[in-house]
Design an enzyme around this catalytic site. Structure first.
Site, PDB file in Angstrom:
ATOM      1  N   ASP A   8       2.012   1.412   7.897  1.00 16.98           N
ATOM      2  CA  ASP A   8       1.048   0.718   7.764  1.00 16.98           C
ATOM      3  C   ASP A   8       1.309  -0.415   6.650  1.00 16.98           C
ATOM      4  O   ASP A   8       0.797  -0.679   5.401  1.00 16.98           O
ATOM      5  CB  ASP A   8      -0.204   1.725   6.815  1.00 16.98           C
ATOM      6  CG  ASP A   8      -0.889   2.424   7.652  1.00 16.98           C
ATOM      7  OD1 ASP A   8      -0.896   2.163   8.997  1.00 16.98           O
ATOM      8  OD2 ASP A   8      -1.700   3.405   7.291  1.00 16.98           O
ATOM      9  N   ASN A  51       1.673   6.783   3.537  1.00 17.27           N
ATOM     10  CA  ASN A  51       2.700   5.838   4.223  1.00 17.27           C
ATOM     11  C   ASN A  51       3.981   5.758   4.295  1.00 17.27           C
ATOM     12  O   ASN A  51       4.711   4.728   4.650  1.00 17.27           O
ATOM     13  CB  ASN A  51       1.822   4.503   3.584  1.00 17.27           C
ATOM     14  CG  ASN A  51       0.529   3.957   4.138  1.00 17.27           C
ATOM     15  OD1 ASN A  51       0.003   4.627   4.825  1.00 17.27           O
ATOM     16  ND2 ASN A  51      -0.074   3.212   3.323  1.00 17.27           N
ATOM     17  N   ASP A  73       0.842  -1.067  -0.070  1.00 16.13           N
ATOM     18  CA  ASP A  73      -0.035  -0.048   0.108  1.00 16.13           C
ATOM     19  C   ASP A  73       0.865   1.161  -0.034  1.00 16.13           C
ATOM     20  O   ASP A  73       0.849   1.971   1.081  1.00 16.13           O
ATOM     21  CB  ASP A  73      -0.920   0.065   1.094  1.00 16.13           C
ATOM     22  CG  ASP A  73      -2.141   1.069   1.096  1.00 16.13           C
ATOM     23  OD1 ASP A  73      -2.163   1.863  -0.085  1.00 16.13           O
ATOM     24  OD2 ASP A  73      -2.778   1.403   2.310  1.00 16.13           O
TER      25      ASP A  73
END
Length: 258
Positions: free
Chosen positions: A203, A190, A185
């Site tokens: 994350d 992030n 992701d």
């Protein structure tokens, strides 16, 4: 909070005030809190997600494996609860790339460096499978349980109307994979950069072995949607290998219901 916290987690938080973090679209809840001069995050996931990449216990394991390989948050505690899973991490320094984008500051080279660092991680002993077949089984589970993101948009992909259409398309177009370590992701919320230019990744629940174009597809989409088409094109042109638009489309479609 959706469920009673395990005693170790509750004891660490003690009487600190929890502040809900609303960033992101994950079904996990994230709360920020302070202990003395330090900032921590409590992340919780409901039990129904325990077999998926939303699992907080999975993320804790990924972060612990990545420690010393790339910069990630320190896992202070991780524990299952009766109705879910919990993890406490120490806050990372710096700003997310999303803040730089909002200020009009350049991020292309930072994204390139983020990709380089992640794909340089040796996968010889990586125990986490985030390949396309695993993610498709996960999506089957989420669709079957009615746990998908209902705010999906298939307009960019002719012929897709329902989640079932998307699943059929994904099964028919699953790519041959060149496995590397993938964040899973990799977007501007992030990746953090500190004052010295060092990167940190948060994350990482979807982290693991996956095709190299998964993270590339996410960076390209992020640059295209939030910076400019030109910046997204520059990113692809700087990869040093031919573009793989079919793979990029596959991974964008795979992400649509998450």
């Amino acid at each position: 909070m959706r469920f009673k916290l395990p005693s170790a987690i509750a004891g660490f938080i003690d009487n600190a005030t929890l502040h809900r973090d609303e960033i992101g679209e994950s079904p996990c809840q994230v709360h920020r809190f302070r202990r003395g001069d330090e900032v921590f995050f409590l992340k919780t996931s409901p039990l129904v997600y325990a077999s998926t990449t939303y699992s907080v216990m999975r993320e804790a394991a990924v972060l612990q494996w990545l420690a010393g390989r790339v910069n990630v948050p320190e896992v202070v505690l991780a524990a299952p609860a009766d109705d879910g899973e919990c993890m406490i991490t120490r806050a990372v320094p710096g700003l997310p790339l999303s803040s730089l984008i909002a200020e009009g500051r350049p991020v292309l080279e930072l994204f390139r460096e983020a990709l380089r660092q992640l794909q340089s991680v040796s996968v010889a002993d990586c125990p986490f499978d985030s390949g396309a077949a695993v993610r498709l089984r996960e999506l089957d589970y989420l669709v079957g349980k009615g746990l998908i993101d209902e705010d999906y948009d298939f307009e960019q992909w002719p012929g897709l109307t329902t989640p079932a259409d998307l699943l059929a398309r994904l099964r028919a177009t699953i790519p041959n994979e060149e496995l590397v370590f993938s964040h899973g992701d990799l977007c501007d919320n992030n990746v953090f950069v500190d004052q010295r230019g060092e990167l940190r990744f948060i994350d990482a629940g979807r982290g693991g072995l996956a095709d190299r174009w998964l993270d590339i597809a996410f960076i390209h989409r992020n640059l295209r949607d939030d910076v400019s088409e030109h910046s997204a094109t520059q990113f692809l042109e700087g990869l040093g290998m031919p573009d793989a638009p079919a793979k990029r489309e596959f991974f964008e479609q795979l992400d649509e219901l998450f």
